[in-house]
Design an enzyme around this catalytic site. Structure first.
Site, mmCIF file in Angstrom:
data_model
loop_
_atom_site.group_PDB
_atom_site.id
_atom_site.type_symbol
_atom_site.label_atom_id
_atom_site.label_comp_id
_atom_site.label_asym_id
_atom_site.label_seq_id
_atom_site.Cartn_x
_atom_site.Cartn_y
_atom_site.Cartn_z
ATOM 1 N N GLY A 16 0.779 -1.238 0.000
ATOM 2 C CA GLY A 16 0.000 0.000 0.000
ATOM 3 C C GLY A 16 0.807 1.282 0.000
ATOM 4 O O GLY A 16 0.347 2.312 -0.460
ATOM 5 N N THR B 31 -1.107 -3.717 12.509
ATOM 6 C CA THR B 31 0.067 -4.090 11.714
ATOM 7 C C THR B 31 1.255 -3.207 12.077
ATOM 8 O O THR B 31 2.363 -3.700 12.307
ATOM 9 C CB THR B 31 -0.241 -3.957 10.200
ATOM 10 O OG1 THR B 31 -1.463 -4.643 9.933
ATOM 11 C CG2 THR B 31 0.864 -4.546 9.353
ATOM 12 N N ASP C 179 -4.964 2.154 10.080
ATOM 13 C CA ASP C 179 -6.371 1.877 10.357
ATOM 14 C C ASP C 179 -6.497 1.458 11.823
ATOM 15 O O ASP C 179 -6.457 2.306 12.702
ATOM 16 C CB ASP C 179 -6.820 0.787 9.373
ATOM 17 C CG ASP C 179 -8.311 0.486 9.434
ATOM 18 O OD1 ASP C 179 -9.080 1.378 9.804
ATOM 19 O OD2 ASP C 179 -8.699 -0.645 9.108
ATOM 20 N N THR C 180 -6.579 0.171 12.106
ATOM 21 C CA THR C 180 -6.616 -0.239 13.515
ATOM 22 C C THR C 180 -5.263 0.004 14.184
ATOM 23 O O THR C 180 -5.181 0.142 15.394
ATOM 24 C CB THR C 180 -6.962 -1.738 13.659
ATOM 25 O OG1 THR C 180 -5.906 -2.512 13.080
ATOM 26 C CG2 THR C 180 -8.288 -2.072 13.001
ATOM 27 N N GLY C 181 -4.217 0.014 13.378
ATOM 28 C CA GLY C 181 -2.875 0.213 13.915
ATOM 29 C C GLY C 181 -2.175 -1.091 14.284
ATOM 30 O O GLY C 181 -1.002 -1.088 14.671
ATOM 31 N N LYS D 154 -6.836 6.845 10.193
ATOM 32 C CA LYS D 154 -8.239 6.644 10.599
ATOM 33 C C LYS D 154 -8.236 6.497 12.118
ATOM 34 O O LYS D 154 -8.346 5.390 12.660
ATOM 35 C CB LYS D 154 -8.792 5.353 9.983
ATOM 36 C CG LYS D 154 -9.071 5.398 8.512
ATOM 37 C CD LYS D 154 -9.911 4.168 8.151
ATOM 38 C CE LYS D 154 -9.714 3.739 6.738
ATOM 39 N NZ LYS D 154 -10.414 2.479 6.424
ATOM 40 N N ASP E 200 -5.600 -0.292 -2.241
ATOM 41 C CA ASP E 200 -6.403 -1.157 -3.111
ATOM 42 C C ASP E 200 -7.735 -1.555 -2.505
ATOM 43 O O ASP E 200 -7.959 -1.458 -1.296
ATOM 44 C CB ASP E 200 -5.626 -2.446 -3.403
ATOM 45 C CG ASP E 200 -5.637 -3.396 -2.195
ATOM 46 O OD1 ASP E 200 -5.299 -2.938 -1.076
ATOM 47 O OD2 ASP E 200 -6.004 -4.571 -2.353
#
Ligand code: IMP
Ligand code: MG
Length: 177
Positions: free
Chosen positions: A42, A105, A101-103, A129, A157
């Site tokens: 990404g 990773t 996002d959630t963090g 986010k 993606d």
């Protein structure tokens, strides 16, 4: 795009923000060298733009990873499908992703990289986010905070499509910012 979409950040808006982030990084790391790590897939477009605007010496590396499992970050599993080849001990490292996002990773990667004893470790995210976050992570360089929208383009993606869009779009136009 066949699916409905709405442009959230056009090319000009992205370029302005990426340039500003690169200026912040170049100022903060003046006199130092940095290792910029691209979190695949990404981040590849953002990464390429960002490193070209950084003015301090930069070396680049790539990592491809995903995290799975639940509960706490410490119990999550990190699958590395492509690892860096740089020895980052004593180096100034930037972990670069387009969207946090959630963090989960990033938190797993942050822990993994910290264990390799870099001189410093900072997270760069073009989009954040923030209200989706399930784990605390320090995002040192942030482009834009966005609400809980699914976005594509500029490397991001949906089912491996749309990464090549030069802008960032919300996939379903029924969403509102
Ligand atoms: P996290 O572990 O939940 O923070 O997941 C981050 C990864 O999920 C990002 O690197 C993206 O690959 C993917 N992702 C999260 N939100 C989006 C989105 O809105 N569009 C595209 N990919 C996303
Ligand atoms: Mg994806």
């Amino acid at each position: 795009m066949e699916a409905s979409h709405r442009i959230l950040f056009n090319e000009q808006k992205i370029e302005q923000r990426v340039t500003a982030l690169a200026q912040d990084i170049s100022r903060d790391y003046a006199g130092k060298e940095v290792v910029a790590v691209c979190i695949l897939k990404g981040a590849l477009v953002f990464f390429a733009d960002l490193v070209r605007s950084i003015t301090v010496p930069v070396s680049v590396d790539l990592i491809q990873a995903s995290s799975y499992g639940s509960d706490t970050v410490s119990s999550r599993n990190l699958i590395i499908t492509r690892d860096i080849t740089t020895d980052i001990r004593g180096k100034h490292v930037l972990l670069i992703d387009t969207i946090i996002d959630t963090g989960e990773t990033m938190a797993c990667l942050y822990k993994r990289f910290s264990e390799q004893c870099p001189a410093s470790l900072a997270v760069v995210g073009l989009l954040d986010k923030k209200n989706r976050r399930t784990v605390e992570i320090p995002v040192t360089y942030k482009g834009f905070e966005i609400p809980d929208l699914f976005v594509v383009g500029y490397g991001m993606d949906y089912g491996e499509k749309y990464r090549n869009l030069p802008y960032i779009a919300v996939l379903n136009s029924s969403y509102d910012v």
